[in-house]
Design a protein around this motif. Structure first.
Motif, short mmCIF file in Angstrom:
data_model
loop_
_atom_site.label_atom_id
_atom_site.label_comp_id
_atom_site.label_asym_id
_atom_site.label_seq_id
_atom_site.Cartn_x
_atom_site.Cartn_y
_atom_site.Cartn_z
N ASP A 1 25.64 -3.25 11.94
CA ASP A 1 27.11 -2.88 11.77
C ASP A 1 27.93 -3.68 12.77
O ASP A 1 29.34 -3.67 12.04
N ARG A 2 27.30 -4.11 13.31
CA ARG A 2 27.68 -4.96 14.05
C ARG A 2 28.82 -6.90 13.99
O ARG A 2 29.64 -7.00 13.70
N GLU B 1 30.99 -5.94 10.90
CA GLU B 1 32.56 -5.32 11.53
C GLU B 1 33.15 -6.57 12.42
O GLU B 1 34.36 -6.64 11.69
N TRP C 1 21.05 -5.19 24.14
CA TRP C 1 22.49 -4.75 24.10
C TRP C 1 22.75 -4.02 25.76
O TRP C 1 21.74 -3.63 26.42
N PRO D 1 27.19 -10.22 22.16
CA PRO D 1 28.15 -10.62 21.23
C PRO D 1 28.85 -11.86 21.21
O PRO D 1 29.52 -12.18 19.98
N ILE E 1 26.45 -12.86 17.40
CA ILE E 1 27.35 -12.08 16.49
C ILE E 1 28.26 -12.72 16.10
O ILE E 1 28.85 -13.24 14.60
N GLN F 1 25.71 3.26 22.82
CA GLN F 1 26.23 2.58 21.47
C GLN F 1 25.27 3.46 20.09
O GLN F 1 25.03 3.57 18.96
#
Length: 208
Positions: free
Chosen positions: A24-25, A28, A155, A167, A170, A202
């Protein structure tokens, strides 16, 4: 202008799972980066845990059930694929491999694929390079340079947003995929604001 179609394949076994969370990350971030390029994208998420029985039956019968046939169509018709697997015994999961085994071996030729994985510790991260990347290279997909691995400790920790932090990884991978789809190579890196969200929180957000 036609929106890009992205297929995000998650081989997570639990619900919710960190594998789905990572998928999902990545999706997105890719949609956002494409938006910055003035392009739209639609994301279809495929949860392989829901197709496990159909995948097994396909090996026996040679015919996919309706749900599996739809999932295969989603992947083969997508403009790009985000493929995320948990790492078991230093390799991709059997469910992940089995799904791509039932897809025609020529169907991913030339298709951009962003590979990612989750695992308990960072020492399993090389599985992306010695197992997952060769799989998609064999299928003649265009595998993006940046592979994203998320260990449990990644995470909820900020790290360095543009280098070693999750982050940042990603964002870098999403930028490469958006740049490739937009037709001009990787887009520039952007700073990722440091926001530490506990892992349990999360995962709880995925419970619907």
């Amino acid at each position: 202008m036609t929106a890009f179609k992205l297929a995000a394949v998650s081989a997570g076994l639990s619900k919710p799972s960190s594998t789905r969370l990572l998928a999902d990350r990545l999706a997105e971030a890719t949609v956002r980066r494409l938006g910055e390029e003035g392009r739209e994208a639609e994301v279809a998420v495929i949860e392989l845990r829901d197709l496990a029985v159909d995948i097994a039956n396909n090996f026996v019968t040679g015919f996919p059930a309706a749900a599996l046939r739809e999932a295969i169509g989603t992947v083969t018709e997508a403009d790009a694929v985000i493929a995320v697997t948990p790492i078991f015994t230093a390799s991709y999961s059997g469910l992940f491999k089995s799904f791509f085994d039932v897809i025609d071996h020529d169907a991913l030729t030339g298709k951009p694929v962003l590979i990612a994985a989750t695992g308990g510790t960072a020492r399993h991260s090389l599985a992306l390079e010695h197992a997952v990347r060769p799989l998609f290279s064999y299928l003649r997909a265009v595998v993006l340079p940046t592979a994203v691995y998320a260990a449990t400790d990644d995470w909820g920790t900020a790290g360095d947003a543009l280098t070693d932090g999750l982050p940042g990884r990603i964002e870098r991978a999403a930028g490469e995929l958006a740049g490739l789809l937009a037709g001009h190579g990787p887009v520039a890196e952007v700073a990722v604001p440091e926001q530490v969200v506990p892992f349990a929180e999360q995962l709880a957000a995925l419970r619907v």
